[in-house]
Design a protein around this motif. Structure first.
Motif, PDB file in Angstrom:
ATOM      1  N   ARG A  23       0.843  -1.197   0.000  1.00 30.67           N
ATOM      2  CA  ARG A  23       0.000   0.000   0.000  1.00 30.67           C
ATOM      3  C   ARG A  23       0.870   1.237   0.000  1.00 30.67           C
ATOM      4  O   ARG A  23       1.906   1.302   0.681  1.00 30.67           O
ATOM      5  CB  ARG A  23      -0.926   0.008   1.216  1.00 30.67           C
ATOM      6  CG  ARG A  23      -1.645   1.347   1.438  1.00 30.67           C
ATOM      7  CD  ARG A  23      -2.415   1.385   2.736  1.00 30.67           C
ATOM      8  NE  ARG A  23      -3.684   0.676   2.625  1.00 30.67           N
ATOM      9  CZ  ARG A  23      -4.814   1.249   2.223  1.00 30.67           C
ATOM     10  NH1 ARG A  23      -4.833   2.529   1.876  1.00 30.67           N
ATOM     11  NH2 ARG A  23      -5.925   0.545   2.186  1.00 30.67           N
ATOM     12  N   HIS A  24       0.452   2.247  -0.758  1.00 31.14           N
ATOM     13  CA  HIS A  24       1.061   3.571  -0.693  1.00 31.14           C
ATOM     14  C   HIS A  24      -0.052   4.583  -0.834  1.00 31.14           C
ATOM     15  O   HIS A  24      -0.713   4.671  -1.863  1.00 31.14           O
ATOM     16  CB  HIS A  24       2.099   3.780  -1.802  1.00 31.14           C
ATOM     17  CG  HIS A  24       2.871   5.064  -1.648  1.00 31.14           C
ATOM     18  ND1 HIS A  24       2.419   6.264  -2.126  1.00 31.14           N
ATOM     19  CD2 HIS A  24       4.061   5.318  -1.033  1.00 31.14           C
ATOM     20  CE1 HIS A  24       3.285   7.215  -1.844  1.00 31.14           C
ATOM     21  NE2 HIS A  24       4.297   6.666  -1.176  1.00 31.14           N
ATOM     22  N   GLY A  25      -0.287   5.367   0.232  1.00 24.95           N
ATOM     23  CA  GLY A  25      -1.417   6.284   0.234  1.00 24.95           C
ATOM     24  C   GLY A  25      -2.718   5.503   0.164  1.00 24.95           C
ATOM     25  O   GLY A  25      -2.972   4.616   0.967  1.00 24.95           O
ATOM     26  N   GLY A  26      -3.543   5.800  -0.826  1.00 28.26           N
ATOM     27  CA  GLY A  26      -4.805   5.095  -0.971  1.00 28.26           C
ATOM     28  C   GLY A  26      -4.762   3.981  -1.993  1.00 28.26           C
ATOM     29  O   GLY A  26      -5.791   3.387  -2.311  1.00 28.26           O
ATOM     30  N   THR A  27      -3.577   3.683  -2.530  1.00 32.17           N
ATOM     31  CA  THR A  27      -3.448   2.658  -3.562  1.00 32.17           C
ATOM     32  C   THR A  27      -2.933   1.357  -2.967  1.00 32.17           C
ATOM     33  O   THR A  27      -1.921   1.352  -2.253  1.00 32.17           O
ATOM     34  CB  THR A  27      -2.495   3.116  -4.681  1.00 32.17           C
ATOM     35  OG1 THR A  27      -2.982   4.337  -5.246  1.00 32.17           O
ATOM     36  CG2 THR A  27      -2.405   2.062  -5.770  1.00 32.17           C
ATOM     37  N   ASP A  62     -12.461   3.681  -0.083  1.00 30.37           N
ATOM     38  CA  ASP A  62     -12.224   3.828   1.347  1.00 30.37           C
ATOM     39  C   ASP A  62     -11.903   2.490   1.992  1.00 30.37           C
ATOM     40  O   ASP A  62     -11.461   2.440   3.146  1.00 30.37           O
ATOM     41  CB  ASP A  62     -13.451   4.440   2.034  1.00 30.37           C
ATOM     42  CG  ASP A  62     -14.719   3.619   1.788  1.00 30.37           C
ATOM     43  OD1 ASP A  62     -14.819   3.011   0.699  1.00 30.37           O
ATOM     44  OD2 ASP A  62     -15.586   3.585   2.670  1.00 30.37           O
ATOM     45  N   SER A  64     -10.191  -1.601   1.177  1.00 34.11           N
ATOM     46  CA  SER A  64      -9.432  -2.438   0.259  1.00 34.11           C
ATOM     47  C   SER A  64      -9.904  -3.882   0.370  1.00 34.11           C
ATOM     48  O   SER A  64      -9.719  -4.524   1.413  1.00 34.11           O
ATOM     49  CB  SER A  64      -7.933  -2.354   0.572  1.00 34.11           C
ATOM     50  OG  SER A  64      -7.217  -3.378  -0.081  1.00 34.11           O
TER      51      SER A  64
END
Length: 324
Positions: A23-27, A62, A64
């Motif tokens: 994960r990085h930020g919202g990705t 919001d 995953s």
């Protein structure tokens, strides 16, 4: 979800190895490789991993699904050494089996899961999962032919090795997929829309882009915009005369919004003003569509005017709209 977003067959996903989630930020990204796939015929090919990559989120940014899925699998199989991503499940003995889930069993579970939310899952197969994204990017023209082949892991024999070893060949495609999913979530794109609706929308967009280009070619521009309250306070006769002179200047136009409201519309992008004509068309002949807004009546307009509309209306009529 993994098969759908990794654009892979159900059987390919059963034998993945080295699955990692990041994960990085919202990705969120899930990466894995599989040696059991359609192109693995020779002994050499079976030692080479076909790269699989999937976004760990779809329409719910919001949450995953990928992180929840990996966590659920870790919890469910913590005390067993499973050899497959998804073992078969026996409802009679209420336990996981030592063999992988077959495609036929996967179809039944897929239809049961989809059936919880909608009534259109009876005809689904696990192969539907692989073809979904390929169908969507084709519908909306988001990838060229070579990109679609890479996304679906359909490569020529001479290109198989570099594509197998290099996951960075798939990475740029994930950016396109992420943008596609956002546009669908916002309602900007509808994969289920009838073909005629998509054609009509594309034609409307093309007409709007053509209008925008024509607006910039035909428009005559004004000076700086002023708040309508400020304009009303201009009571000096000399300034009023100068404003009228500017309005009749071939390169400038100035119209009060209070006079324009109900008779003119403004293009959302270019800001060009068009006079409303007959039969859902402007005086210049362009069609009135959703890309034009009504004039805001609390601002004095100092925006460009369609020169064709102005010519058709005539300077005498245009003078009645000028702020004096």
């Amino acid at each position: 979800m993994f098969c759908l977003l990794a654009v892979c067959r159900f059987s390919d996903a059963m034998f993945v190895t080295g699955m990692a989630i990041s994960r990085h930020g919202g990705t969120v990204l899930i990466e894995a490789g599989t040696s059991v796939h359609k192109t693995a015929h020779s002994k050499e090919r079976k030692t080479m991993l076909l790269p699989l990559m999937a976004l760990g989120h779809a329409f719910r940014f919001d949450k995953s699904w990928g992180e929840r899925w990996v966590h659920a699998m870790s919890r469910q199989f913590a005390e067993s050494r499973k050899q497959f991503v998804l073992p078969a499940y026996s409802e009679q003995s209420n336990r996981w089996l030592t063999r992988p889930m077959t495609t036929g069993e996967g179809v039944l579970w897929l239809r049961a899961v989809i059936g919880l939310r909608c009534r259109t899952g009876d005809s689904l197969t696990t192969h539907s999962l692989k073809t979904t994204l390929l169908s969507w990017v084709t519908l909306f023209g988001l990838m060229n032919f070579d990109q679609r082949r890479v996304l679906g892991h359909h490569v020529e024999a001479g290109l198989a090795s570099p594509l197998t070893y290099g996951r960075d060949n798939i990475t740029p495609l994930q950016i396109i997929i992420a943008k596609l999913l956002k546009q669908i979530a916002r309602g900007e794109l509808d994969p289920d829309a009838p073909r005629v609706q998509r054609i009509d929308k594309e034609m409307e967009l093309k007409d709007t882009l053509d209008d925008l280009e024509a607006d910039h070619e035909d428009a005559v521009y004004g000076v700086h915009a002023q708040a309508h309250d400020d304009v009303e306070e201009v009571d000096d006769a000399l300034e009023a005369d100068e404003m009228v002179d500017k309005a009749f200047d071939g390169n400038k136009i100035y119209i009060s919004a209070t006079k324009a409201d109900g008779r003119l519309k403004q293009h959302q992008v270019s800001g060009v003003l068009h006079f409303i004509g007959m039969d859902d068309k402007f005086v210049c002949g362009r069609s009135i569509n959703g890309f034009y807004d009504d004039v805001v009546d609390d601002l004095a307009h100092d925006w460009p005017m369609c020169q064709q509309c102005r010519k058709a209306m005539g300077e005498e009529t245009i003078s009645t709209y000028l702020e004096t």
